[in-house]
Design a protein around this motif. Structure first.
Motif, PDB file in Angstrom:
ATOM      1  N   ASP A   1     -10.955   2.986  -2.502  1.00 27.45           N
ATOM      2  CA  ASP A   1     -11.116   2.608  -3.902  1.00 27.45           C
ATOM      3  C   ASP A   1     -10.047   1.626  -4.382  1.00 27.45           C
ATOM      4  OD1 ASP A   1     -13.335   4.225  -4.150  1.00 27.45           O
ATOM      5  OD2 ASP A   1     -12.173   5.973  -4.768  1.00 27.45           O
ATOM      6  N   ARG A   2      -8.975   1.412  -3.585  1.00 33.99           N
ATOM      7  CA  ARG A   2      -7.921   0.492  -4.035  1.00 33.99           C
ATOM      8  C   ARG A   2      -7.473  -0.496  -2.972  1.00 33.99           C
ATOM      9  NH1 ARG A   2      -2.287   1.152  -3.462  1.00 33.99           N
ATOM     10  NH2 ARG A   2      -1.706   2.702  -1.898  1.00 33.99           N
ATOM     11  N   LEU A   3      -7.834  -0.284  -1.710  1.00 33.01           N
ATOM     12  CA  LEU A   3      -7.431  -1.184  -0.627  1.00 33.01           C
ATOM     13  C   LEU A   3      -8.688  -1.820  -0.040  1.00 33.01           C
ATOM     14  CD1 LEU A   3      -4.758   1.040   1.188  1.00 33.01           C
ATOM     15  CD2 LEU A   3      -4.420  -0.564  -0.710  1.00 33.01           C
TER      16      LEU A   3
ATOM     17  N   ARG B   1      -5.231   2.636   6.838  1.00 26.90           N
ATOM     18  CA  ARG B   1      -4.827   2.962   5.473  1.00 26.90           C
ATOM     19  C   ARG B   1      -5.946   2.622   4.483  1.00 26.90           C
ATOM     20  NH1 ARG B   1       0.601   4.460   3.239  1.00 26.90           N
ATOM     21  NH2 ARG B   1       0.035   4.865   1.075  1.00 26.90           N
TER      22      ARG B   1
ATOM     23  N   GLN C   1      -4.022  -2.158  -6.701  1.00 25.53           N
ATOM     24  CA  GLN C   1      -5.242  -2.509  -5.985  1.00 25.53           C
ATOM     25  C   GLN C   1      -4.937  -3.748  -5.136  1.00 25.53           C
ATOM     26  OE1 GLN C   1      -8.342  -3.065  -8.857  1.00 25.53           O
ATOM     27  NE2 GLN C   1      -8.272  -0.942  -9.589  1.00 25.53           N
TER      28      GLN C   1
ATOM     29  N   GLN D   1      -8.574   5.214   4.339  1.00 30.29           N
ATOM     30  CA  GLN D   1      -8.159   6.413   3.610  1.00 30.29           C
ATOM     31  C   GLN D   1      -8.234   6.218   2.099  1.00 30.29           C
ATOM     32  OE1 GLN D   1      -4.195   7.180   5.021  1.00 30.29           O
ATOM     33  NE2 GLN D   1      -4.858   7.753   7.076  1.00 30.29           N
ATOM     34  N   GLU D   2      -8.080   4.969   1.637  1.00 31.65           N
ATOM     35  CA  GLU D   2      -8.063   4.689   0.201  1.00 31.65           C
ATOM     36  C   GLU D   2      -9.012   3.537  -0.126  1.00 31.65           C
ATOM     37  OE1 GLU D   2      -3.991   5.169  -1.678  1.00 31.65           O
ATOM     38  OE2 GLU D   2      -3.431   4.674   0.386  1.00 31.65           O
TER      39      GLU D   2
ATOM     40  N   ALA E   1       0.826  -1.206   0.000  1.00 37.95           N
ATOM     41  CA  ALA E   1       0.000   0.000   0.000  1.00 37.95           C
ATOM     42  C   ALA E   1       0.861   1.258   0.000  1.00 37.95           C
ATOM     43  CB  ALA E   1      -0.924  -0.011   1.220  1.00 37.95           C
ATOM     44  N   GLN E   2       2.001   1.180   0.677  1.00 39.79           N
ATOM     45  CA  GLN E   2       2.892   2.334   0.792  1.00 39.79           C
ATOM     46  C   GLN E   2       3.752   2.533  -0.450  1.00 39.79           C
ATOM     47  OE1 GLN E   2       6.777   2.534   3.371  1.00 39.79           O
ATOM     48  NE2 GLN E   2       5.102   3.175   4.684  1.00 39.79           N
TER      49      GLN E   2
ATOM     50  N   PRO F   1       1.723   2.718  -5.047  1.00 39.55           N
ATOM     51  CA  PRO F   1       0.558   3.598  -4.861  1.00 39.55           C
ATOM     52  C   PRO F   1      -0.562   3.404  -5.876  1.00 39.55           C
ATOM     53  CG  PRO F   1       2.426   4.827  -5.741  1.00 39.55           C
ATOM     54  CD  PRO F   1       2.948   3.478  -5.369  1.00 39.55           C
ATOM     55  N   GLN F   2      -0.293   2.737  -6.994  1.00 42.29           N
ATOM     56  CA  GLN F   2      -1.333   2.502  -7.993  1.00 42.29           C
ATOM     57  C   GLN F   2      -1.984   1.132  -7.859  1.00 42.29           C
ATOM     58  OE1 GLN F   2      -2.151   5.134  -9.833  1.00 42.29           O
ATOM     59  NE2 GLN F   2      -0.489   6.166  -8.756  1.00 42.29           N
TER      60      GLN F   2
END
Length: 418
Positions: free
Chosen positions: A154-156, A148, A43, A151-152, A36-37, A40-41
């Motif tokens: 849409d991908r995590l 995390r 999924q 916060q995201e 995740a860190q 960044p793109q």
């Protein structure tokens, strides 16, 4: 009826990497957070059979972490330093009959027994590693992942309470992960380990016919602070790992390995167990004051020949190699597997084959040196060759005297083979 989400197509790899992480233990959570860190793109979906509302923070199982592992967890802001006990010194010694051998004093004049001593001060570091409970390791990692993911969103993604029932490689088009609903990913990382007795057998496997009895002992008030001990006996190794004091009492985690054919520990009283342990451990430990309840685990080697399977499935940690605990490096290998994989994927998300080849080559020296070392030591405790304990003791004494070699060993134990 199962449905395949995100079905493969010829253009699917043009988009972001779709990564599945199977297992939310220490290795899986570390890998998911790193990805995740550093990707960044990508999924990322984390699967685990454990329901999210099950509290893991109280799991008392003890884990020994090398300094490199501590640094990695600190980087992820998922290290509870207050719950960990630093390892300041490691003593590896050989029990009798080696102690009075006349050749011993050639290597270690003035010492009373063959011993290799590694200390943080000699290595110029604050600590060689740390000891922490499973719960105090996993709970911060899980909290960091969930924060995390929030916060995201849409991908995590998190799939707690969703046991993975199968993985199916899709002929160069990624992998299908079946957790009730089949989902398509470019890469699946299996980080579910388990103990030797419960695992399906891998390519390399050997039952050592040994048991490990694990628990907690109470130390004498004047025992050395931050000291870890590995004692080679005729039956097998006995290890003590320093723990945080509790109710004013000094404590250590115990790993006591014995051949199954000679295992009479279950029938002993606590007083008998305490007496035997005090007779086995070196004088420097001090007299143990008490021994708590012990649990028994069968020991064996169970390892894959490669980390990568069918070009789209990677196994890390105990899912790739379950080892004898004689070196205490199982989890540390898994965390190094996770770091190497994510580093290889950076900038190479569109060329998975090249990235995975790089991981395989990079991890091979560290994996195979540790597999070979632990396997040799574990098997050697079953040998009854005349003079073998003396030879092992002399080898320890010679290593203590060979300062550069001892320093190299310490660096490998802290950071792995590089």
């Amino acid at each position: 009826m199962r449905t395949l989400l995100h079905p493969p197509d010829s253009a699917s790899r043009a988009g972001p990497l779709r990564l599945a992480v199977v297992g939310a233990g220490p290795a899986g959570l570390t890998l998911a957070l790193l990805a995740a860190q550093l990707l960044p793109q990508a999924q990322i979906t984390l699967f685990d059979a454990r329901p999210l509302d099950r509290d893991v923070s109280g799991d008392p199982r003890t884990l020994a972490l090398a300094l490199g592992s501590v640094h990695l967890l600190q980087r992820l802001k998922a290290w509870d330093a207050a719950a960990a006990e630093a390892i300041l010194k490691v003593s590896v010694s050989q029990a009798p009959p080696t102690l009075q051998h006349p050749l011993f004093s050639t290597f270690n004049p003035g010492r009373h027994e063959p011993e290799v001593c590694l200390s943080a001060s000699e290595q110029g570091v604050a600590q060689l590693g740390a000891v922490i409970s499973y719960g105090h390791l996993v709970a911060p990692l899980q909290a960091a992942w969930l924060a995390r993911a929030a916060q995201e969103p849409d991908r995590l993604f998190s799939r707690f309470g969703a046991p993975v029932q199968g993985l199916k490689a899709l002929d160069g088009q990624g992998v299908e992960v079946d957790a009730g609903i089949a989902e398509h990913f470019d890469l699946a990382v299996v980080a579910e380990g388990g103990v030797f007795a419960e695992q399906a057998r891998k390519a390399l496997q050997h039952d050592y016919q040994q048991n490990a009895w694990v628990g907690t002992v109470t130390l004498a008030p004047d025992s050395p602070v931050g000291a870890a001990y590995e004692r080679f006996t005729r039956q097998g190794p006995v290890a003590l790992l320093p723990l945080k004091p509790q109710l004013g009492q000094r404590r250590a985690a115990l790993v006591w390995c014995v051949p199954q054919a000679e295992d009479d520990i279950a029938g002993m009283t606590d007083a008998q167990r305490l007496a035997v342990l005090n007779s086995l451990l070196p004088a420097g430990v001090g007299a143990l004051q008490a021994v708590g309840p012990l649990k028994c685990f069968a020991l064996g080697l169970n390892a894959e020949r490669t980390l990568v399977e069918q070009g789209c499935i990677v196994r890390i940690g105990n899912a790739a190699q379950t080892l004898h605990p004689v070196a205490g490096q199982g989890l540390n290998l898994g965390l190094r597997d996770a770091y190497a994989l994510v580093e290889a994927l950076r900038g190479a998300e569109q060329d998975l084959a090249a990235a995975l080849r790089r991981v395989e080559w990079q991890r091979a020296p560290d994996r195979w040196s540790m597999i070979a070392t632990t396997d040799f030591l574990a098997r050697s405790f079953a040998w009854r060759w005349p003079g073998l304990p003396i030879a092992r003791g002399l080898a320890l004494a010679a290593l203590q005297a060979a300062t550069p070699l001892k320093k190299a060993l310490a660096r490998q134990m802290m950071f792995g083979r590089r």
